[in-house]
Design a protein around this motif. Structure first.
Motif: not given
Length: 1215
Positions: A636-642
Motif C-alpha cells: 500500500s502507498l499514499d503520498v500527499n503533496s500538501a
C-alpha cells in the motif's frame, strides 16, 4: 430523489463508548447498538438505478494473437482477425472498432465487400459471417454454418455477390452474399483433377478469378496441383501437377501468367500458353553450395506479384530463408527489378498485404505500401521510396512493448497537464519514418461534445511508465518515463549483485499520481519507491536515498506453539521494525554465518546526473534485507503533496517518510500500531525452543506463482471476515482461517504464509543448522511476468480433501485478491493456500513445517492522508493518516504538521499515537470522505510549481496549498464529515468525529470485492465495486443503497484483477488481453452519447471507374464483362444446394443491431428519426407517383379530347 434521515430505525450502530480500542460496529451488517446518534444528517441523493447502464466503449492496443488481415482499397479501412474471434477495424485516427464473434472461434480469413460497407469473416468453426459496417457498432447480418466440410480458403471477386469457398476436402462451393444461401453449383475435387490421378489433391489453398476472364477460376490445391476451371462449360482448361506443395498464388494483371510460392523456398512463374512446366524457377535466398547443390530453404508462405506502370513489377514474399542461418529473424523480402531488399522483423509474420491504387485486378496495380501483420505489431512499409521506410503508426499498438504490470485511470484531469506532457514527450520521439500520410485513412471521426481530459498510466515489467492521452475515447502516447535510470545497472558476477540480479528487477507494482501537484510515486518489485517531481527544465541533480528496515522479528509472528494445538498469540509489546538510520550497520554487512543483512536490493546512483525535462527522480526509498531475509514487497502507498508526506506499508508494518526533509518519521510493526487500542485479545505466547523454528520464507516476484503450465490456486477467503461479539472466537478464528491471499510473494491478508520472506528455514532442534531451499547465488526474485499473462486454473473435479463444502466453493470462486486503489493506483494482491497444502508449492515440503503454516501477519492494505478527526474528542479536523489492514481493522493516526513554509523545512512533523479503531468484514480496500451534504471531499494538495524554474528575487516562490476542510461547507450540520470505508466484503459509512456507523451494506457473501472506489457520476457520487465473480456494482452514498449489479465479466485470469480500475464520469478499464486495454462505462448518460463519440466506418465514396482497355486489347484479350454469374450460380440454373451441407443463421444486423447498440433516449430518438426519414421517403415516393398519374391522366384527357374533336363531324362510313 430520496431523502435519507439518520434516525434510530435499526440501521444505526455506534461505538459502545468507553475504551477507544473497542470496535465501533458490530459484526453483523445493520445490527444496531443502544447508543443514540449525535445529530441528524440530511442528504439529498440524486442517483437512481436509471442513471446506470454497463457497456463497452472502446478497445485500445494491438489485437492479441492475430490471425487474418484484409483491406478495402476504396474505403481505405483495415480489418484484423484474432484467435479469440475478435475483429478490429481501423481507419483514420479515432476510427477504431472492435467486434466479437459470439462463438469465440478463431478468424481464419477476412474479405471486404469493397466499397459496400460489409465484411465477410470465415471462422475456425466452419461458419461464414456477414458484418454490416454501415453502422457505428457493426453487427452480423447473416451466418452460414458448414456441417460436413471444413473451410480453408475464401475468395470474393470485386463487385461480385458470389463468394467462392474452398474446403478441406478439395471442393469449391459458391455462396450468395445477399441471401447467404449456398448455390447448387459445386466444383467437386474429383471433377477438377484428371480421372487417372490416384491421390487426393489436398485442401484448397488458393482461389482467384483470372484477370483476363472472370469466367475462369484458378484453384490451387495444397499438394501442388493447380486447375483453371471454366465456370461456363464446367470443365478444366488446364491442370498443373508440381512436385512441391503450394502456399500461395499471385496473378500478373494481364492474366497471361501467374506466380506460385512453394514449401521448398522457391518461386515458380507459369505462362498460360505452356502449362507443362514453369518458365522460371527461382530460389531467392538459396545459394549454390560448393558441391553444386542448392541450400535447403524455409517455405515461402505468401507471395504477391504487383505490376507498376513506370518500373519493374514488385515481388513481395515472406519466408524463404535458408535453414543454415540459425537465429535469423523473420523477414519480408521485396524484389524490385534486380534489387532485393530483406526487411527483418521483430516478431513472426502472420500476414501481409500490398496496398494498391486500383481495386480492379486487370489493371496495372501500382502498389504504394505493404501492411505487415506481425504476432505483436503492425507495420506499414512505404514502397514509393527506395529505402522502404515505415510509416509512423498513429494507433497505440505498443502498449505491450514491455508487459503491462499495473494500470491507473484519471478522468477530469487539469486541462494543462496533457499539452505539457505531450510537449515533453514529443522531444524523444523516434525519427526516420516516411514523410507521407498514414495510408489507412478511411472512416470519419469528430470530437464529441461530451469530452474532458483523461489520462491512463501503464506500468511495465522493465520499469517503464507510459502516460496516455485517453480523451474522447481515443488513446495517444504522451510521455514515457524509465524508472530504471535511477539505479545502477546490476552487473553479473560481482559479489552481491550477482545474487540479486533478476530478469525484471525494476518491474512496476503500483503508481500514485497527483495531477494537481504533479507528484508521482512508483512502487517497484524490488521493494523500492521512487518519488518524482515534474519540471519543464533539465537539471543536474543527485538522487537522495533512504533505506528502511521494515522487518518483523520472528517473535512478532502470530503462530501456534510447537507443542500445542490451540492458537496462541504474541504479546502486544513486540519488537518494532526500525529505520536503517537509527540502526546503521554497515551496508552489505553479513553475519558470521554469511547471511545478508542491511542491504537493499538495488543500488541507487550516488553521483550527480543530468536529467531531461519531465519527471525527475528526487527520492528513492528502499527496504533492506534483514538477517538473510529479503524485504517484503510493498502492499500500500499514499503520498500527499500538501503535507509533504509519503506513507507505505507491507505485511510487516507501516512507514511514514517526510520527503521534504528526507527523513523517516515512523517505522513500526502492525501490532505496535494498536498500542492499547488493540481490538484483539492476545493470549500469552508459549515459549519456543528456538527462534529458528519459523516457517519457510520465500521472496516471490511479481508473478512467481505463474508458470507456463497453469497452476491450481488454493483459496480461502471466509474466515475472520465473519466477526462475532465473542472475543475468544475472534482469536480462534484469526488463527484458523482469516481472509487470505498470496500473490507475488507478499502478504496482504492474515492467513497467508508468513510474510517475512527470505531463506526458508526448517527447524532442526535447538542447535540445528539452517537449511536453505534456495541454491547458492539464486536470485531472491523471479522474472516479473506481466499482469497480462497471469492465469488461473480452478480445479472443479477434486472435492475430496476439503474441510467443508464451503471450502470447496471458495476454491471454485476464484482468487482472493486485494487491491490498493489510492488515487487509482494498482497494487499487488495476495493469495493463501489453506486446504490441500501439498498442492500449494511446486516443490515438496517437509512435514516438520506443516504445523507452522498458520503463522500469520497483519498486512497494511490501504492508506489515505486527509483532514479528519483522529479521536472522538477532537473539535477541529487535523491531518490524519487512515490505515486499513488485512484483518478489516481501520486505524486513524493524527499528525501535527508545521504550517509555515520555513518551519516546515526545519521543524519535525510529529505523529501521535493511534486514534480511532474501526472494524469491517474482510480486508480494507478503500477510504473516501464526504461532507455532511454528501459531496466528495478531496485530499489537500500543493499547487504545482517548477522546482528548477529560475529564481525571481522580487517574487520569492512560496508553497500554495489547497485544503478541503470538512467544516468548510457545514453550515447546517456543524463540524464533522462522513467516512466511507469499503472492504472486500462490506461497506460502511461512519460519522466523524463520533465514529458512529450510519450505514452498513454487505456487498457480497459468496465472493469478494477486488476493486472499489468512490467516483463521481451525473453530478453526484457513488461507490463502485468490482467483484471476483464478475459483478460490477454501484452503491449510493451515503445510504449504500444498491443502484446497479450486473454480472459483467467472470474473473478468468489475474490480469483483469490486477488492472481493473474505476474513475470519475462512470468509466473503468482493464487489460482484456496481454496487449489490449478495454474501456467500459457504467453511466447511462455516456451510453446514450456513445454513438456520437464513435467513428463512422463507412463513408459514401464513388467506386473508381475501370480504365478503358482499348479496342485492340478488348478484342484480342477477350471480354470479361460478358460473364453473368447470376445466370450460372442462381437457383434457376444451378438448383438448390443440399440442406444438410450448410445451415443459414439470420443475424441481428440492421435495425436489431442498432436496438442493442443504441438504447435509451438517444437510441429512441435515433430510431424515431430513422422511422421519420423512411416515412418521409415513402411519402415522397407516393407524391411522385401521384404526380406521374396526374400527368398521365391529363395527357390521356388531352388526347381523348383531340380525338373527339377530330371525329365529331365524321359519318360512320368515313372511319
Amino acid at each position: 430523489m430520496k431523502k435519507f434521515r439518520k434516525v434510530l430505525d435499526g440501521l444505526t450502530t455506534s461505538s459502545p463508548g468507553g475504551t477507544m480500542g473497542s470496535p465501533s460496529c458490530g459484526s453483523a451488517a445493520g445490527t444496531p447498538t443502544a447508543a443514540p446518534t449525535p445529530k441528524e444528517i440530511d442528504v439529498q441523493e440524486t442517483l437512481v438505478s436509471e442513471n446506470f447502464q454497463l457497456c463497452k466503449t472502446v478497445r485500445h492496443g494491438f489485437p492479441y494473437q492475430p490471425t487474418a488481415l484484409a483491406f478495402d482499397p476504396v474505403q481505405k479501412i483495415l480489418a484484423i482477425g484474432s484467435r479469440s474471434g475478435g475483429v478490429r477495424i481501423l481507419g483514420r485516427p479515432g476510427v477504431d472498432c472492435y467486434c466479437q464473434h459470439e462463438s469465440g472461434a478463431a478468424v481464419l480469413q477476412l474479405q471486404f465487400l469493397v466499397n459496400e460497407g460489409a465484411l465477410v469473416t470465415a471462422c475456425a468453426d466452419d461458419t461464414l459471417h456477414l458484418w454490416n459496417l454501415r453502422q457505428r457498432r457493426p453487427a452480423v447480418l447473416h451466418s452460414l454454418k458448414f456441417n460436413r466440410e471444413r473451410i480453408t480458403f475464401c475468395h470474393l471477386p470485386f463487385q461480385s455477390k458470389w463468394l467462392y469457398v474452398g474446403t478441406e476436402r478439395g471442393n469449391t462451393h459458391i455462396v450468395n452474399i445477399e441471401s447467404f444461401i449456398l448455390s447448387g453449383y459445386v466444383i467437386m475435387w474429383n471433377k477438377a483433377i484428371e480421372l487417372s490421378t490416384k491421390t487426393h489433391p489436398g485442401p484448397v489453398v488458393h482461389l482467384s478469378d483470372s484477370p483476363k476472364d472472370e469466367g475462369k477460376l484458378l484453384i490451387g490445391f495444397e499438394s501442388g496441383t493447380i486447375v483453371q476451371w471454366d465456370l461456363r462449360v464446367k470443365k478444366a482448361d488446364f491442370r498443373i501437377y508440381y512436385d512441391e506443395a503450394i502456399h500461395s498464388v499471385g496473378w500478373h494483371h494481364e492474366g497471361k501468367q501467374f506466380m506460385c510460392s512453394h514449401s521448398d523456398g522457391s518461386l515458380t512463374m507459369w505462362n498460360l500458353r505452356n502449362t507443362t512446366k514453369p518458365f522460371q524457377v527461382t530460389f531467392p535466398h538459396g545459394k549454390i553450395q560448393k558441391d553444386g547443390r542448392k541450400e535447403s530453404c524455409k517455405p515461402i508462405l505468401k507471395v504477391e506479384y504487383k505490376t507498376c506502370r513506370n518500373s519493374e513489377p514488385f515481388i513481395i514474399f515472406s519466408g524463404g530463408l535458408s535453414y543454415d542461418k540459425a537465429g535469423r529473424r523473420p523477414t519480408l523480402t521485396i524484389m524490385h527489378g534486380k534489387a532485393i531488399t530483406v526487411l527483418e522483423m521483430d516478431y513472426p509474420i502472420v500476414e501481409f498485404m500490398a496496398l494498391c491504387e486500383t481495386p480492379y485486378n486487370n489493371e496495372v496495380q501500382e502498389p504504394y505500401a505493404v501492411v505487415v501483420l506481425l504476432e505483436k505489431d503492425l507495420i506499414v512499409v512505404d514502397l514509393t521510396q527506395s529505402n522502404f521506410p515505415v510509416f509512423e503508426n498513429p494507433y497505440p499498438m505498443d502498449i505491450h512493448e514491455s508487459p503491462v504490470t499495473c494500470t491507473a485511470y484519471f478522468a477530469e484531469c487539469p486541462p494543462d497537464i496533457i499539452p505539457i506532457l505531450y510537449s515533453i514527450g514529443a522531444k524523444h520521439k523516434k525519427t526516420g519514418y516516411s514523410q507521407k500520410e498514414w495510408p489507412i485513412a478511411g472512416g470519419t471521426w469528430t470530437l464529441g461534445s461530451h469530452t474532458y481530459p483523461e489520462i491512463i498510466i501503464t506500468g511495465h515489467a522493465d520499469g517503464s511508465i507510459k502516460f496516455w492521452d485517453a480523451s474522447a475515447i481515443t488513446l495517444q502516447m504522451l510521455y514515457k518515463l524509465k524508472t530504471s535510470k535511477a539505479f545502477e545497472k546490476p552487473k553479473q558476477g560481482e559479489g552481491r549483485a550477482a545474487e540479486l540480479v533478476e530478469e525484471d528487477p525494476f518491474a512496476v507494482q503500483m503508481v500514485s499520481w497527483c495531477p494537481q501537484s504533479r507528484i508521482f510515486c512508483v512502487v517497484g518489485i524490488s521493494a523500492h519507491i521512487i518519488l518524482y517531481r515534474f519540471s519543464k527544465y533539465d537539471a543536474n541533480t543527485q538522487i537522495v536515498s533512504l533505506e528502511v528496515r521494515l522487518q518483523c522479528e520472528s517473535e512478532d509472528v502470530i503462530s501456534p506453539s510447537e507443542n500445542e494445538n490451540n492458537p496462541c498469540f504474541t504479546e502486544s509489546g513486540s519488537h518494532s521494525p526500525q529505520p536503517h538510520q537509527q540502526h546503521p550497520p554497515s551496508p552489505g554487512s553479513r553475519t558470521p554465518e554469511g547471511i545478508k543483512d542491511s542491504i537493499p536490493c538495488l543500488k541507487v546512483k550516488d553521483r550527480m546526473v543530468r536529467v531531461p525535462p519531465g519527471y525527475q527522480a528526487e527520492l528513492v526509498i528502499q527496504l533492506l534485507w534483514v538477517d538473510g531475509e529479503p524485504p517484503q514487497q510493498i502492499t500500500s502507498l499514499d503520498v500527499n503533496s500538501a503535507y509533504g508526506l509519503l506513507a507505505f506499508g507491507n505485511c510487516n508494518g507501516l512507514a511514514v517518510v517526510d520527503y521534504m526533509q528526507k527523513t523517516i518519521l515512523l517505522c513500526v510493526s502492525t501490532l505496535d500500531l494498536y498500542g492499547a487500542a488493540d481490538p484483539y485479545q492476545r493470549l500469552t505466547r508459549s515459549p519456543r525452543r528456538n527462534r529458528q523454528s519459523t516457517s519457510e520464507f520465500c521472496m516471490r516476484g511479481l508473478s512467481n506463482f505463474y508458470s507456463d503450465s497453469k497452476k491450481r490456486i488454493r483459496t480461502s477467503y471466509q474466515s475472520l471476515t465473519e466477526l462475532s461479539d465473542n472475543q475468544q472466537s475472534i482469536d480462534m478464528e484469526r488463527s484458523k482461517s482469516p481472509t487470505s491471499d498470496h500473490v507475488n510473494g507478499h502478504c496482504t491478508s492474515p492467513t497467508s504464509q508468513p510474510c517475512s520472506a527470505g531463506k526458508p528455514r526448517v527447524p532442526m532442534g535447538p542447535e540445528g543448522p539452517r537449511l536453505t531451499r534456495r541454491g547458492p547465488g539464486r536470485p531472491p526474485f523471479r522474472k516479473a511476468q506481466s499482469a497480462a499473462c497471469m492465469e488461473i486454473s480452478l480445479p472443479v473435479s477434486h472435492t475430496e480433501g476439503y474441510a467443508s463444502r464451503r471450502a470447496m466453493l471458495q476454491q471454485l470462486h476464484g482468487v482472493t485478491m486485494y487491491s490498493h486503489d489510492e488515487h487509482h493506483t494498482s497494487a499487488p494482491y495476495c493469495w493463501s493456500e489453506r486446504e490441500s497444502r501439498e498442492n500449494s508449492f511446486s516443490r515438496s515440503r517437509s512435514s516438520s513445517v506443516s504445523s507452522i503454516d498458520r503463522d500469520t501477519k497483519e498486512a497494511i492494505t490501504t492508506l489515505q492522508f486527509g483532514e479528519s478527526y483522529g479521536r472522538k474528542t477532537d473539535a477541529v479536523p487535523t491531518p490524519c493518516l487512515w490505515v486499513g489492514t488485512s484483518l478489516g481493522v481501520v486505524l486513524l493516526i493524527p499528525m501535527s504538521i508545521p504550517t509555515d513554509q520555513e518551519d516546515r523545512m526545519e521543524e519535525p512533523v510529529t505523529i501521535g499515537p493511534s486514534g480511532a479503531v474501526l472494524m469491517l468484514k474482510g480486508s480494507v480496500l478503500r477510504f473516501s470522505f464526504l461532507d455532511c451534504m454528501g459531496a466528495l471531499l478531496q485530499s489537500p494538495y500543493e499547487v504545482w510549481r517548477d522546482p528548477n524554474a529560475p529564481e525571481d528575487p522580487d517574487r520569492p516562490r512560496k508553497r500554495k496549498l489547497v485544503h478541503f476542510s470538512p467544516s468548510s461547507s457545514q453550515d447546517t450540520c456543524g463540524d464533522g464529515h462522513l467516512a466511507v470505508v469499503c472492504s472486500e466484503r462490506q461497506a460502511k459509512v461512519f460519522l466523524m468525529p463520533s465514529q458512529s456507523c450510519l450505514f452498513v451494506h454487505n456487498i457480497t457473501e459468496s465472493s469478494f470485492v477486488l476493486r472499489a472506489d468512490v467516483v463521481s457520476v451525473s453530478n453526484s457520487v457513488c461507490l463502485a465495486c468490482f467483484c471476483a465473480n464478475g459483478h460490477v456494482m454501484t452503491l449510493s452514498l451515503p445510504s449504500l443503497r444498491p443502484l446497479m449489479d450486473i454480472n459483467y465479466l467472470p474473473l478468468t485470469d489475474m490480469r483483469i484483477a490486477r488492472t481493473f480500475c474505476f474513475t470519475n464520469g462512470g468509466q473503468a478499464l482493464y487489460l482484456s488481453s496481454p496487449t489490449e486495454i478495454q474501456r467500459i462505462t457504467y453511466s447511462q448518460e455516456m451510453c446514450d452519447n456513445l454513438q456520437e463519440m464513435l467513428g463512422e466506418l463507412f463513408t459514401p465514396i464513388e467506386t473508381p471507374e475501370a480504365q478503358n482497355r482499348g479496342f485492340l486489347k478488348g478484342f484480342f484479350g477477350g471480354n470479361a464483362n460478358t460473364f453473368d454469374r447470376e445466370e450460372l450460380f442462381g437457383e434457376a440454373a444451378a438448383g438448390k444446394a443440399s440442406r444438410s451441407l450448410a445451415q443459414h443463421i439470420p443475424g441481428q444486423g440492421g435495425m436489431e443491431g442498432m436496438k442493442v447498440a443504441a438504447s435509451g433516449v438517444v437510441g429512441d430518438l435515433a430510431r424515431a428519426r430513422i422511422a421519420l426519414d423512411e416515412r418521409g421517403q415513402r411519402l415522397g415516393e407516393l407524391e411522385e407517383r401521384t404526380a406521374l398519374m396526374m400527368t398521365s391522366a391529363e395527357t390521356f384527357s388531352k388526347h381523348a379530347h383531340e380525338l373527339m374533336l377530330k371525329c365529331k363531324d365524321k359519318k360512320w362510313y368515313q372511319f
